[in-house]
Design a protein around this motif. Structure first.
Motif, short mmCIF file in Angstrom:
data_model
loop_
_atom_site.label_atom_id
_atom_site.label_comp_id
_atom_site.label_asym_id
_atom_site.label_seq_id
_atom_site.Cartn_x
_atom_site.Cartn_y
_atom_site.Cartn_z
N ALA A 39 53.17 47.70 60.76
CA ALA A 39 51.93 47.47 61.50
C ALA A 39 52.18 47.07 62.94
CB ALA A 39 51.10 46.40 60.80
N VAL A 40 53.31 46.42 63.21
CA VAL A 40 53.55 45.91 64.57
C VAL A 40 54.78 46.54 65.23
CG1 VAL A 40 52.48 43.70 64.02
CG2 VAL A 40 54.94 43.96 63.72
N GLY A 41 55.35 47.58 64.59
CA GLY A 41 56.56 48.20 65.11
C GLY A 41 56.33 49.02 66.37
N PRO A 42 57.41 49.53 66.96
CA PRO A 42 57.31 50.31 68.20
C PRO A 42 56.54 51.62 68.05
CG PRO A 42 59.53 50.38 67.30
CD PRO A 42 58.81 49.35 66.52
N ASN A 46 49.12 49.81 69.79
CA ASN A 46 49.38 48.68 70.69
C ASN A 46 48.38 47.56 70.40
OD1 ASN A 46 50.01 46.93 72.72
ND2 ASN A 46 49.17 48.19 74.36
N TRP A 47 48.81 46.62 69.52
CA TRP A 47 47.94 45.51 69.18
C TRP A 47 47.99 44.41 70.25
CZ3 TRP A 47 45.18 46.20 64.73
CH2 TRP A 47 45.71 47.10 63.79
N TRP A 48 49.02 44.45 71.07
CA TRP A 48 49.29 43.32 71.96
C TRP A 48 48.94 43.66 73.41
CZ3 TRP A 48 49.84 40.20 68.20
CH2 TRP A 48 50.47 40.62 67.04
N HIS A 49 48.35 42.71 74.11
CA HIS A 49 47.93 42.90 75.50
C HIS A 49 49.11 43.26 76.40
CE1 HIS A 49 45.57 42.41 79.13
NE2 HIS A 49 46.47 41.54 79.60
N PHE A 50 50.28 42.71 76.11
CA PHE A 50 51.45 42.96 76.94
C PHE A 50 52.32 44.10 76.39
CE2 PHE A 50 50.48 38.46 77.75
CZ PHE A 50 50.30 38.53 79.12
N ASP A 51 51.81 44.83 75.43
CA ASP A 51 52.54 45.98 74.86
C ASP A 51 53.95 45.56 74.41
OD1 ASP A 51 52.90 48.55 73.98
OD2 ASP A 51 53.67 49.27 75.89
N ALA A 58 64.18 44.85 69.41
CA ALA A 58 64.41 45.71 68.24
C ALA A 58 65.86 45.66 67.76
CB ALA A 58 64.01 47.14 68.56
N GLU A 59 66.81 45.75 68.69
CA GLU A 59 68.22 45.75 68.30
C GLU A 59 68.63 44.41 67.70
OE1 GLU A 59 70.81 46.99 71.38
OE2 GLU A 59 69.91 48.98 71.61
N GLY A 285 60.66 47.87 58.10
CA GLY A 285 59.31 48.32 58.40
C GLY A 285 59.15 48.73 59.85
N LEU A 286 59.86 48.07 60.77
CA LEU A 286 59.78 48.43 62.19
C LEU A 286 60.24 49.86 62.45
CD1 LEU A 286 61.16 45.22 63.99
CD2 LEU A 286 58.78 45.91 63.73
N THR A 287 61.13 50.38 61.60
CA THR A 287 61.70 51.72 61.84
C THR A 287 60.77 52.84 61.39
OG1 THR A 287 62.82 51.83 59.68
CG2 THR A 287 64.01 50.79 61.49
N ILE A 288 59.71 52.51 60.65
CA ILE A 288 58.83 53.54 60.09
C ILE A 288 57.68 53.84 61.03
CG2 ILE A 288 57.32 54.14 58.15
CD1 ILE A 288 58.97 52.34 56.38
N ASP A 289 57.50 55.11 61.33
CA ASP A 289 56.37 55.57 62.15
C ASP A 289 55.22 55.95 61.23
OD1 ASP A 289 54.56 56.71 63.83
OD2 ASP A 289 55.88 58.30 64.59
N PRO A 290 54.18 55.11 61.13
CA PRO A 290 53.09 55.39 60.17
C PRO A 290 52.32 56.67 60.47
CG PRO A 290 52.51 53.56 61.63
CD PRO A 290 53.96 53.87 61.88
N PHE A 291 52.37 57.16 61.73
CA PHE A 291 51.60 58.35 62.09
C PHE A 291 52.33 59.65 61.74
CE2 PHE A 291 50.27 54.96 65.01
CZ PHE A 291 48.92 54.91 64.69
N SER A 292 53.57 59.53 61.27
CA SER A 292 54.32 60.74 60.91
C SER A 292 54.35 60.96 59.40
CB SER A 292 55.76 60.63 61.44
OG SER A 292 56.46 59.61 60.75
N LEU A 293 53.65 60.11 58.66
CA LEU A 293 53.76 60.16 57.20
C LEU A 293 52.86 61.20 56.54
CD1 LEU A 293 53.87 56.31 56.45
CD2 LEU A 293 55.78 57.86 56.87
#
Length: 408
Positions: A39-42, A46-51, A58-59, A285-293
């Motif tokens: 939900a909050v991965g790259p 963009n849930w956050w004001h500062f992106d 990440a690393e 979870g950060l590595t998963i792109d939810p829009f590609s599923l």
């Protein structure tokens, strides 16, 4: 502006909230960690004001997650022992062979049935064959099943899978990345991996009297530094010879479980296991792109059903070969059904080799579904076994009636 410290603090806060929610709902915490990471991965909105979206950190979070895997497997090794593993050697080798044979064959068949090219078939078979050591370790510890009779077989299958993984990645990476592979190199890699595991177990067990004296350290600080040094050195060296670092950590735990300091190590290591283990699942979870599923839904669901069937069959067969009860055999299949870090490694290999792009979302969705189902089915094993036992009895009654009707 550098937001790394804030991002890591925010990540820990979100992990804590996920844990509180799972405790409130009395559900396995692992899927919550993975989902909040998604939900909050790259790749997310963009849930956050500062992106922020954990881009700068990440690393660091990924590395903390790797440490989590080490602690999970190390702690699991502490709950077990080399002695128990050696006593179960033959049954473990047979169980591991059965498990790999069934699941790998089904993976190859699945890839062929959906019309994938040969290299993609090999990648898919790798994705669907190897269990997640980290999730299995977390489930066994959380559900307090490390002393169960089937746990020996489960741990043995995990270690057997790693030997297979060392061989298989050597072959497939050669085919995918260079178009060819050396049979001699593959055999050598497998022998090195197997030899290293046996060496650590044998030498470690012989060194128990020395370790008992060496670890007589009063200061908890120095004691932990020594334990951490051994853990990270052995795990890191494992990776250099193509044995998963997680298995190196498991081996260290197995050896130290034989010492008289086991309880002290277990007590001191527990907070590190919980903290870094949670970060591992969040980082995944950060590595998963939810829009590609979306494009891989049916492919993933088909693979999940096949894996569930394959794990049930493998668990029953392996458990029966080891003389375990039907209930314990069902537990084997349910506990190791989760897929995770090794499946993602295979998917990344496909990406490096520029294979079909559907492999990445397929692997992510497949892993996510089984990361949710695996712990859930394991936790509810009594209900699963009751349903299976009822269906078996109904089937047996029907079979008897059919035979009786034939004889009349």
């Amino acid at each position: 502006m550098n937001y790394m410290v804030f991002e890591i603090g925010l990540a820990i806060g979100l992990i804590a909230l996920a844990g509180l929610l799972s405790a409130k709902l009395r559900f396995s915490v692992i899927p919550f960690y993975i989902l909040v990471g998604m939900a909050v991965g790259p790749h997310s909105i963009n849930w956050w004001h500062f992106d922020l979206r954990f881009i700068e950190s990440a690393e660091v979070i990924e590395f903390l997650g790797r440490i989590g895997v080490l602690f999970l497997l190390f702690y699991l090794g502490l709950e077990f022992s080399v002695g128990r593993l050696i006593k179960s050697g033959k049954s473990i080798a047979l169980g591991g062979t059965i498990y790999i044979l069934i699941n790998f064959t089904l993976g190859l068949l699945f890839g062929w049935l959906v019309g994938l090219p040969m290299l993609e078939i090999l990648i898919v078979a790798g994705i669907t064959t190897i269990s997640s050591s980290a999730i299995v370790a977390k489930v066994l510890v959380d559900l307090k099943r490390t002393a169960n009779p089937e746990t020996e077989m489960i741990l043995g299958i995990i270690m057997f899978e790693d030997i297979f993984l060392a061989i298989y990645i050597s072959i497939v990476s050669g085919l995918v990345l260079s178009g060819s592979t050396s049979i001699g190199g593959v055999v050598l890699s497998a022998l090195i991996a197997l030899g290293f595991m046996l060496l650590v177990l044998v030498v470690g067990r012989k060194s128990v009297p020395f370790l008992n004296r060496f670890l007589q350290i009063r200061s908890n600080e120095l004691f932990l530094l020594v334990i951490f040094a051994v853990l990270f050195i052995v795990a890191g060296f494992s990776e250099t010879i193509h044995v998963a670092e997680a298995i190196g950590a498991l081996l260290v735990g197995l050896v130290l479980a034989e010492t008289e300091h086991m309880k002290r190590i277990e007590h001191l290591i527990l907070p590190f296991r919980d903290f870094f283990g949670a970060i591992f699942f969040f980082s995944f979870g950060l590595t998963i792109d939810p829009f590609s599923l979306g494009g891989a839904v049916w492919l993933s669901l088909g693979a999940v059903l096949l894996t569930l069937a394959g794990n049930f069959a493998a668990g029953m067969w392996a458990g029966h070969s080891a003389g375990l009860s039907p209930k314990a055999s069902v537990n084997i299949g349910l506990t190791i059904v989760a897929r995770g870090e090794f499946s993602i490694i295979m998917a990344n290999l496909a990406k490096s080799g520029h294979l079909l792009p559907v492999i990445q979302p397929f692997a992510a969705l497949y892993v996510l579904i089984l990361a949710v189902l695996g712990p859930l089915l394991t936790k509810e094993n009594k209900h699963v076994y009751a349903v299976l036992d009822f269906l078996f009895k109904i089937s047996a009654i029907g079979s008897k009636k059919a035979k009786k009707a034939e004889t009349q």
